[in-house]
Design a protein around this motif. Structure first.
Motif, PDB file in Angstrom:
ATOM      1  N   GLY A 145      41.214  29.121  51.105  1.00  0.00           N
ATOM      2  CA  GLY A 145      42.559  29.068  51.657  1.00  0.00           C
ATOM      3  C   GLY A 145      42.964  27.655  52.030  1.00  0.00           C
ATOM      4  O   GLY A 145      44.119  27.250  51.806  1.00  0.00           O
ATOM      5  N   VAL A 146      42.050  26.873  52.584  1.00  0.00           N
ATOM      6  CA  VAL A 146      42.361  25.484  52.935  1.00  0.00           C
ATOM      7  C   VAL A 146      42.687  24.677  51.691  1.00  0.00           C
ATOM      8  O   VAL A 146      43.651  23.900  51.654  1.00  0.00           O
ATOM      9  N   VAL A 147      41.902  24.848  50.631  1.00  0.00           N
ATOM     10  CA  VAL A 147      42.147  24.110  49.389  1.00  0.00           C
ATOM     11  C   VAL A 147      43.497  24.502  48.791  1.00  0.00           C
ATOM     12  O   VAL A 147      44.266  23.658  48.313  1.00  0.00           O
ATOM     13  N   GLU A 148      43.809  25.786  48.836  1.00  0.00           N
ATOM     14  CA  GLU A 148      45.070  26.261  48.257  1.00  0.00           C
ATOM     15  C   GLU A 148      46.274  25.709  49.033  1.00  0.00           C
ATOM     16  O   GLU A 148      47.313  25.403  48.430  1.00  0.00           O
ATOM     17  N   GLU A 149      46.143  25.550  50.337  1.00  0.00           N
ATOM     18  CA  GLU A 149      47.261  25.078  51.146  1.00  0.00           C
ATOM     19  C   GLU A 149      47.380  23.561  51.143  1.00  0.00           C
ATOM     20  O   GLU A 149      48.398  23.031  51.613  1.00  0.00           O
ATOM     21  N   THR A 150      46.374  22.843  50.651  1.00  0.00           N
ATOM     22  CA  THR A 150      46.395  21.384  50.652  1.00  0.00           C
ATOM     23  C   THR A 150      47.113  20.878  49.407  1.00  0.00           C
ATOM     24  O   THR A 150      46.767  21.249  48.280  1.00  0.00           O
ATOM     25  N   SER A 151      48.099  20.043  49.615  1.00  0.00           N
ATOM     26  CA  SER A 151      48.861  19.474  48.502  1.00  0.00           C
ATOM     27  C   SER A 151      48.104  18.287  47.939  1.00  0.00           C
ATOM     28  O   SER A 151      47.873  17.290  48.635  1.00  0.00           O
ATOM     29  N   PRO A 173      48.653  16.834  44.279  1.00  0.00           N
ATOM     30  CA  PRO A 173      49.144  16.870  42.903  1.00  0.00           C
ATOM     31  C   PRO A 173      48.443  15.892  41.965  1.00  0.00           C
ATOM     32  O   PRO A 173      48.356  16.134  40.754  1.00  0.00           O
ATOM     33  N   ASP A 174      47.954  14.767  42.502  1.00  0.00           N
ATOM     34  CA  ASP A 174      47.325  13.765  41.640  1.00  0.00           C
ATOM     35  C   ASP A 174      45.806  13.794  41.756  1.00  0.00           C
ATOM     36  O   ASP A 174      45.146  12.802  41.463  1.00  0.00           O
ATOM     37  N   GLN A 211      38.044   6.195  42.575  1.00  0.00           N
ATOM     38  CA  GLN A 211      37.890   4.838  42.082  1.00  0.00           C
ATOM     39  C   GLN A 211      39.267   4.220  41.913  1.00  0.00           C
ATOM     40  O   GLN A 211      40.260   4.919  41.714  1.00  0.00           O
ATOM     41  N   PRO A 212      39.364   2.884  42.020  1.00  0.00           N
ATOM     42  CA  PRO A 212      40.672   2.230  41.887  1.00  0.00           C
ATOM     43  C   PRO A 212      41.342   2.585  40.558  1.00  0.00           C
ATOM     44  O   PRO A 212      40.725   2.498  39.482  1.00  0.00           O
ATOM     45  N   GLY A 213      42.600   3.020  40.628  1.00  0.00           N
ATOM     46  CA  GLY A 213      43.366   3.347  39.431  1.00  0.00           C
ATOM     47  C   GLY A 213      43.074   4.714  38.852  1.00  0.00           C
ATOM     48  O   GLY A 213      43.628   5.063  37.798  1.00  0.00           O
ATOM     49  N   SER A 214      42.208   5.511  39.498  1.00  0.00           N
ATOM     50  CA  SER A 214      41.837   6.830  38.981  1.00  0.00           C
ATOM     51  C   SER A 214      42.197   7.896  40.008  1.00  0.00           C
ATOM     52  O   SER A 214      42.209   7.634  41.208  1.00  0.00           O
ATOM     53  N   PRO A 215      42.509   9.112  39.533  1.00  0.00           N
ATOM     54  CA  PRO A 215      42.805  10.194  40.481  1.00  0.00           C
ATOM     55  C   PRO A 215      41.531  10.627  41.212  1.00  0.00           C
ATOM     56  O   PRO A 215      40.410  10.427  40.729  1.00  0.00           O
ATOM     57  N   ALA A 216      41.722  11.215  42.361  1.00  0.00           N
ATOM     58  CA  ALA A 216      40.588  11.690  43.156  1.00  0.00           C
ATOM     59  C   ALA A 216      39.981  12.924  42.501  1.00  0.00           C
ATOM     60  O   ALA A 216      40.688  13.807  42.012  1.00  0.00           O
ATOM     61  N   ILE A 217      38.633  12.966  42.489  1.00  0.00           N
ATOM     62  CA  ILE A 217      37.900  14.114  41.963  1.00  0.00           C
ATOM     63  C   ILE A 217      36.992  14.623  43.076  1.00  0.00           C
ATOM     64  O   ILE A 217      36.121  13.902  43.557  1.00  0.00           O
ATOM     65  N   VAL A 218      37.214  15.881  43.461  1.00  0.00           N
ATOM     66  CA  VAL A 218      36.489  16.450  44.596  1.00  0.00           C
ATOM     67  C   VAL A 218      35.879  17.776  44.168  1.00  0.00           C
ATOM     68  O   VAL A 218      36.544  18.615  43.551  1.00  0.00           O
TER      69      VAL A 218
END
Length: 415
Positions: A288-294, A296-297, A333-340
């Protein structure tokens, strides 16, 4: 400027001093009473012995008319025993004075004569000290006696060397003084410890409050300055307002989140946060926390297994949200989207990112001092750790071999 915590520490010293002074005053009163009682007891003991002698001598006196006859005194053993005594007339020529044969207490006869006159004049016992001829003090008791005509005509004065008793009394005084000094020291140390224990929670609370205020000013200074800059830019350039308004809203939301985090941490630190412990499905809460967290990038993946824990769902939700927000903001990383990557199993939430990682040597400081290597306030991670500790769990952090930081948040599993 003196802080409130410093003023409380001065209050501790004042309380210690007050506690010590009051107890010392009580000890001094008790010591004085004990010393006075010891002296009185010794004097009563000496007087009782002397009065036995004067009473025995009074029984041996004989009278011929109003004439006092002391001849029988020389035939009794008290005449050669200690304490010594003297039978003295109230006035010169009344009758022949009699002095016992044994010299037990060297005393001036003139002092004995003065005591005899005092006892005869007052008609009662006279007790006291007179100086001895060898610089010591002599305890004396004078008992007046009546003639057959009912008049006080003389007195029997018994004398005893008080040196031994007074020396024993001085020894008691020294022991009492030494004991009082020792007890005052113990009382002072005890008062210092007790006042420290009493004030320690208040000192800790004030120190936490001062740190909280300082960190609040630090954390809000940048977003407030940015918000002002956005407002001034929008005021000067009306055409840019459609672009600036969303940024203003996001910045205001960030400030609100910072304030909420500060309040939560303050309540946890003060111990006023009431935990609503209940069985919680941790996997569903995290999803639920992940779904509610915006985000987009960013790329966020969640792998869960059913796991139930005993926890406060509101605090756990905030802790998981803080871990996710930290990974989204700093786990790239600089210039890259976040991967979690988020994994939930066995009462444990694992959040892994692909960022620069975290220095393990400063991890503890990151959780405790509102600072982090990534440039954030670190307040969110501090709240995560507080939440874990409040539930009897823990928070671990380490770096993955391929790069990035990994945070593990664990709670007690419900039975």
């Amino acid at each position: 400027m003196t802080s409130s915590a410093d003023r409380l520490r001065r209050l501790r010293r004042l309380l210690t001093l007050l506690f010590t002074v009051l107890n010392a005053a009580g000890l001094l009163v008790l010591a004085w009473l004990f010393v006075a009682q010891d002296r009185e007891h010794r004097e009563l003991r000496m007087d009782a012995e002397l009065k036995l002698v004067t009473a025995a001598a009074a029984r041996l006196l004989q009278y011929h008319g109003d004439t006092v006859i002391t001849a029988f005194l020389g035939q009794d053993q008290i005449d050669t025993s200690c304490p010594e005594f003297a039978v003295l007339p109230a006035r010169t020529g009344g009758f022949e004075p009699h002095f016992s044969q044994r010299d037990c207490a060297p005393v001036d006869p003139g002092s004995l004569q003065w005591l005899a006159r005092e006892a005869t004049t007052s008609g009662r016992f006279v007790e006291g000290y007179v100086p001895g001829t060898s610089n010591g003090l002599i305890r004396v008791v004078a008992q007046p006696f009546l003639s057959p005509g009912g008049q006080y005509v003389g007195a029997i004065v018994a004398a005893s060397d008080a040196t031994a008793e007074l020396a024993g009394h001085r020894g008691v005084v020294l022991w009492v003084v030494g004991g009082c000094v020792l007890l005052v020291g113990v009382v002072g140390v005890t008062g210092h410890v007790l006042s420290g224990r009493a004030i320690r929670p208040a000192v800790a609370a004030l120190e936490q409050q001062e740190v909280l205020l300082a960190e609040t000013a630090h954390d809000l200074r940048t977003p407030v300055a940015a918000l002002r800059a956005l407002a001034e830019t929008a005021w000067r350039n009306p055409a840019d307002r459609p672009d600036l308004l969303p940024r203003t809203v996001r910045l205001a939301a960030r400030m609100g989140s910072i304030i909420d985090d500060l309040l939560v941490r303050a309540r946890l630190a003060a111990g006023v946060e009431k935990l609503a412990i209940q069985p919680v499905w941790l996997d569903q809460l995290v999803a639920g926390v992940v779904e509610e967290t915006s985000a987009p990038d960013a790329q966020v993946t969640v792998t869960t297994a059913p796991t139930k824990v005993n926890a406060d769902p509101g605090l756990v939700q905030r802790a998981v949200g803080n871990l996710l927000d930290n990974a989204l903001r700093h786990g790239r990383q600089p210039g890259s989207p976040a991967i979690v990557h988020i994994t939930v199993a066995g009462g444990r939430v694992t959040v892994a990112d692909h960022g620069p990682g975290i220095d393990a040597s400063v991890a503890e400081e990151t959780f405790d001092r509102f600072t982090s290597g990534g440039g954030s306030s670190g307040l969110g991670l501090s709240i995560v750790r507080w939440t874990a500790q409040a539930h009897g769990g823990f928070l671990r952090v380490y770096n993955a071999e391929e790069g990035g930081a990994i945070f593990e948040l664990e709670f007690p599993v419900a039975q």
